[in-house]
Write a protein that holds these residues in place. Structure first.
Motif, PDB file in Angstrom:
ATOM      1  N   ARG A  18      55.113 -50.222 -27.874  1.00  0.00           N
ATOM      2  CA  ARG A  18      55.399 -48.857 -27.479  1.00  0.00           C
ATOM      3  C   ARG A  18      56.893 -48.558 -27.558  1.00  0.00           C
ATOM      4  N   ALA A  19      57.233 -47.301 -27.452  1.00  0.00           N
ATOM      5  CA  ALA A  19      58.591 -46.854 -27.185  1.00  0.00           C
ATOM      6  C   ALA A  19      58.598 -46.431 -25.715  1.00  0.00           C
ATOM      7  N   THR A  20      59.616 -46.848 -24.972  1.00  0.00           N
ATOM      8  CA  THR A  20      59.637 -46.565 -23.535  1.00  0.00           C
ATOM      9  C   THR A  20      60.966 -45.945 -23.130  1.00  0.00           C
ATOM     10  N   LEU A  21      60.869 -44.833 -22.402  1.00  0.00           N
ATOM     11  CA  LEU A  21      62.035 -44.127 -21.892  1.00  0.00           C
ATOM     12  C   LEU A  21      62.015 -44.168 -20.371  1.00  0.00           C
ATOM     13  N   PHE A  22      63.104 -44.669 -19.786  1.00  0.00           N
ATOM     14  CA  PHE A  22      63.286 -44.665 -18.341  1.00  0.00           C
ATOM     15  C   PHE A  22      64.235 -43.523 -17.998  1.00  0.00           C
ATOM     16  N   VAL A  23      63.715 -42.488 -17.355  1.00  0.00           N
ATOM     17  CA  VAL A  23      64.535 -41.337 -17.011  1.00  0.00           C
ATOM     18  C   VAL A  23      65.291 -41.605 -15.713  1.00  0.00           C
ATOM     19  N   SER A  24      66.325 -40.846 -15.481  1.00  0.00           N
ATOM     20  CA  SER A  24      67.112 -40.951 -14.251  1.00  0.00           C
ATOM     21  C   SER A  24      66.594 -39.951 -13.229  1.00  0.00           C
ATOM     22  N   GLY A  25      66.696 -40.343 -11.965  1.00  0.00           N
ATOM     23  CA  GLY A  25      66.342 -39.459 -10.873  1.00  0.00           C
ATOM     24  C   GLY A  25      65.018 -39.789 -10.230  1.00  0.00           C
ATOM     25  N   CYS A  26      65.066 -40.127  -8.950  1.00  0.00           N
ATOM     26  CA  CYS A  26      63.844 -40.389  -8.179  1.00  0.00           C
ATOM     27  C   CYS A  26      64.124 -40.103  -6.712  1.00  0.00           C
ATOM     28  N   GLU A  27      63.285 -39.283  -6.120  1.00  0.00           N
ATOM     29  CA  GLU A  27      63.452 -38.972  -4.703  1.00  0.00           C
ATOM     30  C   GLU A  27      62.624 -39.879  -3.803  1.00  0.00           C
ATOM     31  N   HIS A  28      61.744 -40.692  -4.368  1.00  0.00           N
ATOM     32  CA  HIS A  28      60.863 -41.547  -3.565  1.00  0.00           C
ATOM     33  C   HIS A  28      61.607 -42.743  -2.976  1.00  0.00           C
ATOM     34  N   GLN A  29      62.478 -43.334  -3.761  1.00  0.00           N
ATOM     35  CA  GLN A  29      63.301 -44.468  -3.340  1.00  0.00           C
ATOM     36  C   GLN A  29      62.476 -45.503  -2.580  1.00  0.00           C
ATOM     37  N   CYS A  30      61.450 -45.996  -3.243  1.00  0.00           N
ATOM     38  CA  CYS A  30      60.508 -46.945  -2.646  1.00  0.00           C
ATOM     39  C   CYS A  30      61.195 -48.268  -2.305  1.00  0.00           C
ATOM     40  N   ARG A  31      60.906 -48.777  -1.135  1.00  0.00           N
ATOM     41  CA  ARG A  31      61.431 -50.078  -0.723  1.00  0.00           C
ATOM     42  C   ARG A  31      60.890 -51.136  -1.678  1.00  0.00           C
ATOM     43  N   GLY A  32      61.792 -51.965  -2.217  1.00  0.00           N
ATOM     44  CA  GLY A  32      61.398 -53.010  -3.143  1.00  0.00           C
ATOM     45  C   GLY A  32      61.339 -52.562  -4.586  1.00  0.00           C
ATOM     46  N   CYS A  33      61.728 -51.346  -4.872  1.00  0.00           N
ATOM     47  CA  CYS A  33      61.725 -50.835  -6.247  1.00  0.00           C
ATOM     48  C   CYS A  33      62.576 -51.738  -7.130  1.00  0.00           C
ATOM     49  N   TYR A  34      62.055 -52.086  -8.301  1.00  0.00           N
ATOM     50  CA  TYR A  34      62.809 -52.936  -9.218  1.00  0.00           C
ATOM     51  C   TYR A  34      63.764 -52.127 -10.088  1.00  0.00           C
ATOM     52  N   ASN A  35      63.737 -50.816  -9.945  1.00  0.00           N
ATOM     53  CA  ASN A  35      64.537 -49.962 -10.813  1.00  0.00           C
ATOM     54  C   ASN A  35      65.441 -49.025 -10.008  1.00  0.00           C
ATOM     55  N   GLN A  36      66.044 -49.538  -8.954  1.00  0.00           N
ATOM     56  CA  GLN A  36      66.863 -48.701  -8.078  1.00  0.00           C
ATOM     57  C   GLN A  36      68.025 -48.035  -8.792  1.00  0.00           C
ATOM     58  N   SER A  37      68.495 -48.635  -9.856  1.00  0.00           N
ATOM     59  CA  SER A  37      69.629 -48.057 -10.589  1.00  0.00           C
ATOM     60  C   SER A  37      69.278 -46.714 -11.225  1.00  0.00           C
ATOM     61  N   THR A  38      67.998 -46.366 -11.287  1.00  0.00           N
ATOM     62  CA  THR A  38      67.582 -45.095 -11.886  1.00  0.00           C
ATOM     63  C   THR A  38      67.444 -43.970 -10.874  1.00  0.00           C
ATOM     64  N   TRP A  39      67.622 -44.237  -9.590  1.00  0.00           N
ATOM     65  CA  TRP A  39      67.376 -43.233  -8.561  1.00  0.00           C
ATOM     66  C   TRP A  39      68.282 -42.006  -8.661  1.00  0.00           C
ATOM     67  N   ASP A  40      69.534 -42.201  -8.978  1.00  0.00           N
ATOM     68  CA  ASP A  40      70.500 -41.099  -9.026  1.00  0.00           C
ATOM     69  C   ASP A  40      70.262 -40.267 -10.287  1.00  0.00           C
ATOM     70  N   VAL A  41      69.975 -39.001 -10.111  1.00  0.00           N
ATOM     71  CA  VAL A  41      69.683 -38.110 -11.230  1.00  0.00           C
ATOM     72  C   VAL A  41      70.869 -38.002 -12.202  1.00  0.00           C
ATOM     73  N   ARG A  42      72.076 -38.314 -11.717  1.00  0.00           N
ATOM     74  CA  ARG A  42      73.275 -38.231 -12.570  1.00  0.00           C
ATOM     75  C   ARG A  42      73.577 -39.531 -13.300  1.00  0.00           C
ATOM     76  N   SER A  43      72.829 -40.595 -12.995  1.00  0.00           N
ATOM     77  CA  SER A  43      73.111 -41.894 -13.623  1.00  0.00           C
ATOM     78  C   SER A  43      72.601 -41.918 -15.064  1.00  0.00           C
ATOM     79  N   GLY A  44      73.082 -42.884 -15.794  1.00  0.00           N
ATOM     80  CA  GLY A  44      72.615 -43.041 -17.169  1.00  0.00           C
ATOM     81  C   GLY A  44      73.349 -42.158 -18.150  1.00  0.00           C
ATOM     82  N   HIS A  45      72.594 -41.681 -19.131  1.00  0.00           N
ATOM     83  CA  HIS A  45      73.149 -40.938 -20.261  1.00  0.00           C
ATOM     84  C   HIS A  45      72.427 -39.603 -20.407  1.00  0.00           C
TER      85      HIS A  45
END
Length: 153
Positions: A18-45
């Motif tokens: 597959r092709a996979t896109l990880f978008v930025s921004g998450c308001e759930h901020q689940c405890r134990g999330c393996y992708n915490q670096s994506t939570w900030d909507v301004r992060s990434g590119h």
């Protein structure tokens, strides 16, 4: 919309290659999330036309056949991401009609807004529900915790 990471070749996030896109921004901020670096909507590119064109080209590449597109994050159904995600899935369905689209969200199907539901019309599979660390199970396929549901649309 911003994106955090794009994998043009992925065999983990959905069936097949597959092709996979990880978008930025998450308001759930689940405890134990393996992708915490994506939570900030301004992060990434910034997600721009060039990235969108690259995804379409990768999905249509005959040398490395991909089964489809996976959208994760962050959360693709975060209200701030909806306009761009909707445009992307519409374009994929028009220009890559044989490809399936999977999307992971922390939102639950029954609670989606009208704008979020508009995206569902273009998906083949929705994996919904927040990651619940107490329900985590590494043996589950394509989801992290047993409360998350794989829905064929």
């Amino acid at each position: 919309m911003n994106y955090h990471q794009y994998y043009p070749i992925d065999v983990v996030n959905g069936p097949g290659t597959r092709a996979t896109l990880f978008v930025s921004g998450c308001e759930h901020q689940c405890r134990g999330c393996y992708n915490q670096s994506t939570w900030d909507v301004r992060s990434g590119h910034p997600f721009d036309k060039a990235m969108e064109d690259r995804i379409i080209a990768d999905l249509n590449d005959k040398r490395i056949v991909r089964r489809g597109l996976s959208l994760s994050g962050g959360d693709p159904l975060l209200p701030a991401n909806l306009e761009v995600v909707l445009a992307l899935v519409k374009r994929v369905k028009v220009e890559c009609p044989t490809k399936d689209i999977w999307l992971w969200t922390g939102y639950v199907l029954d609670e989606l807004s009208e704008q979020q539901r508009a995206v569902l019309a273009y998906l083949d599979v929705l994996v919904d529900g927040k990651f619940e660390q107490s329900l985590a199970d590494p043996s589950l396929q394509f989801r992290g915790s047993s409360n998350q549901i794989i829905r064929l649309l």
